[in-house]
Design an enzyme around this catalytic site. Structure first.
Site, PDB file in Angstrom:
ATOM      1  N   ARG A 288      15.596 -29.968 -28.350  1.00  0.00           N
ATOM      2  CA  ARG A 288      17.072 -30.018 -28.321  1.00  0.00           C
ATOM      3  C   ARG A 288      17.529 -30.175 -29.770  1.00  0.00           C
ATOM      4  O   ARG A 288      17.514 -31.273 -30.321  1.00  0.00           O
ATOM      5  CB  ARG A 288      17.544 -31.210 -27.477  1.00  0.00           C
TER       6      ARG A 288
ATOM      7  N   GLU B  63      10.193 -27.149 -23.458  1.00  0.00           N
ATOM      8  CA  GLU B  63      11.466 -26.703 -22.888  1.00  0.00           C
ATOM      9  C   GLU B  63      12.465 -26.518 -24.015  1.00  0.00           C
ATOM     10  O   GLU B  63      12.562 -27.332 -24.928  1.00  0.00           O
ATOM     11  CB  GLU B  63      12.000 -27.691 -21.837  1.00  0.00           C
TER      12      GLU B  63
ATOM     13  N   THR C  88      18.089 -28.441 -19.568  1.00  0.00           N
ATOM     14  CA  THR C  88      19.535 -28.592 -19.335  1.00  0.00           C
ATOM     15  C   THR C  88      20.070 -27.419 -18.512  1.00  0.00           C
ATOM     16  O   THR C  88      21.120 -26.837 -18.817  1.00  0.00           O
ATOM     17  CB  THR C  88      20.327 -28.753 -20.663  1.00  0.00           C
TER      18      THR C  88
ATOM     19  N   LYS D 205      12.006 -35.929 -13.208  1.00  0.00           N
ATOM     20  CA  LYS D 205      12.182 -36.470 -14.560  1.00  0.00           C
ATOM     21  C   LYS D 205      12.991 -37.752 -14.486  1.00  0.00           C
ATOM     22  O   LYS D 205      14.143 -37.732 -14.047  1.00  0.00           O
ATOM     23  CB  LYS D 205      12.890 -35.408 -15.402  1.00  0.00           C
TER      24      LYS D 205
ATOM     25  N   GLY E 199      13.141 -41.503 -25.641  1.00  0.00           N
ATOM     26  CA  GLY E 199      12.561 -42.648 -26.336  1.00  0.00           C
ATOM     27  C   GLY E 199      11.052 -42.760 -26.253  1.00  0.00           C
ATOM     28  O   GLY E 199      10.489 -43.792 -26.618  1.00  0.00           O
TER      29      GLY E 199
ATOM     30  N   GLY F  97      10.859 -35.733 -27.232  1.00  0.00           N
ATOM     31  CA  GLY F  97      11.744 -34.908 -28.043  1.00  0.00           C
ATOM     32  C   GLY F  97      11.638 -35.256 -29.501  1.00  0.00           C
ATOM     33  O   GLY F  97      10.708 -34.864 -30.205  1.00  0.00           O
TER      34      GLY F  97
HETATM   35  O1  LIG Z   1      17.148 -34.658 -24.174  1.00  0.00           O
HETATM   36  C1  LIG Z   1      16.476 -35.424 -24.832  1.00  0.00           C
HETATM   37  C2  LIG Z   1      15.315 -36.088 -24.269  1.00  0.00           C
HETATM   38  O2  LIG Z   1      15.688 -37.083 -23.416  1.00  0.00           O
HETATM   39  C3  LIG Z   1      14.351 -36.502 -25.343  1.00  0.00           C
HETATM   40  O3  LIG Z   1      14.652 -37.744 -25.853  1.00  0.00           O
HETATM   41  P1  LIG Z   1      13.940 -38.232 -27.187  1.00  0.00           P
HETATM   42  O4  LIG Z   1      14.474 -37.383 -28.294  1.00  0.00           O
HETATM   43  O5  LIG Z   1      14.362 -39.664 -27.297  1.00  0.00           O
HETATM   44  O6  LIG Z   1      12.454 -38.080 -27.010  1.00  0.00           O
END
Ligand SMILES: O=C[C@H](O)COP(=O)(O)O
Length: 215
Positions: free
Chosen positions: A21, A44, A74, A134, A163, A183
């Site tokens: 993302r 993804e 998403t 998820k 996280g 992420g």
């Molecule tokens: O959309 C984002 C995800 O929940 C990933 O989260 P993260 O960047 O804290 O690993």
């Protein structure tokens, strides 16, 4: 092997789905390439990135034949689901339960990772036909909340997202999750100076922690 099972097997063997993302398609593609070089086999690309569908199309055409599952994230509705499937998405991810999205994916035999938070949402998602559930968001309840949910629902393949880092991934697996979504720990490792080789290094480090946690 039947394609849907092959994709699920890839996700299961990977133990981790990379959630890309990022701010634009160019950075998303560079990060995805660097993470694939670091060993990721399930990624993804979120539809929040402008031009995400083209990124999915390109990555899927290039890496699909080498066993990399390229999914769309998403995916909030059946229209986006169909567009992503037509572009070659191997799996679809949503932050919420959308039965029409799951129905569209199942019509074309594409696996889904569907967002849920409460026990009711987990069970409703499983009943709606989602393949992987998820746990999202994770920031509020964290690992103790996941353990509470998994106590009666250990038969469900639950994958937390949000996280997850190399420091806590072992605790997540010890709590009983089937896999994790990661992420920024990997996808933002190139910041602030634009060294994308750090994404490859972060990917290797993260996947090695996943492998150790699952032994
Ligand atoms: O959309 C984002 C995800 O929940 C990933 O989260 P993260 O960047 O804290 O690993």
């Amino acid at each position: 092997m039947y394609k849907k099972l092959r994709t699920l097997q890839t996700i299961d063997e990977s133990g981790a789905v990379l959630i890309v993302r990022l701010e634009n398609a160019d950075v998303a593609e560079r990060v995805a390439e660097a993470a694939i070089a670091g060993g990721f086999r399930a990624l993804e690309i979120t539809l929040s990135i402008p031009g995400a569908v083209d990124v999915i199309r390109q990555l899927s055409a290039k890496h699909g034949p080498n066993g990399v599952a390229v999914g769309a994230g998403t995916v909030l509705d059946e229209h986006s689901a169909y567009e992503c499937i037509r572009a070659g998405a191997d799996f679809l991810v949503s932050p919420q339960l959308n039965p029409a999205m799951i129905r569209t994916a199942n019509r074309y035999q594409v696996p889904t990772i569907s967002g849920a938070y409460t026990p009711t949402e987990f069970v409703n998602s499983a009943e709606a036909g989602a393949d992987i559930l998820k746990l999202f968001p994770t920031e509020a309840g964290g690992i103790p909340y996941a353990k509470s949910v998994l106590a009666p629902l250990a038969h469900l393949p639950i994958m937390p997202a949000g996280g997850v880092t190399v420091e806590n991934v072992g605790e997540w697996f010890a709590a009983g999750v089937a896999g994790v979504g990661v992420g920024s720990y990997v996808t933002k490792a190139w910041q602030p100076d634009g060294d994308f080789s750090r994404v490859t290094e972060a990917a290797k480090e993260f996947l090695s922690a996943v492998a150790e946690a699952r032994q």
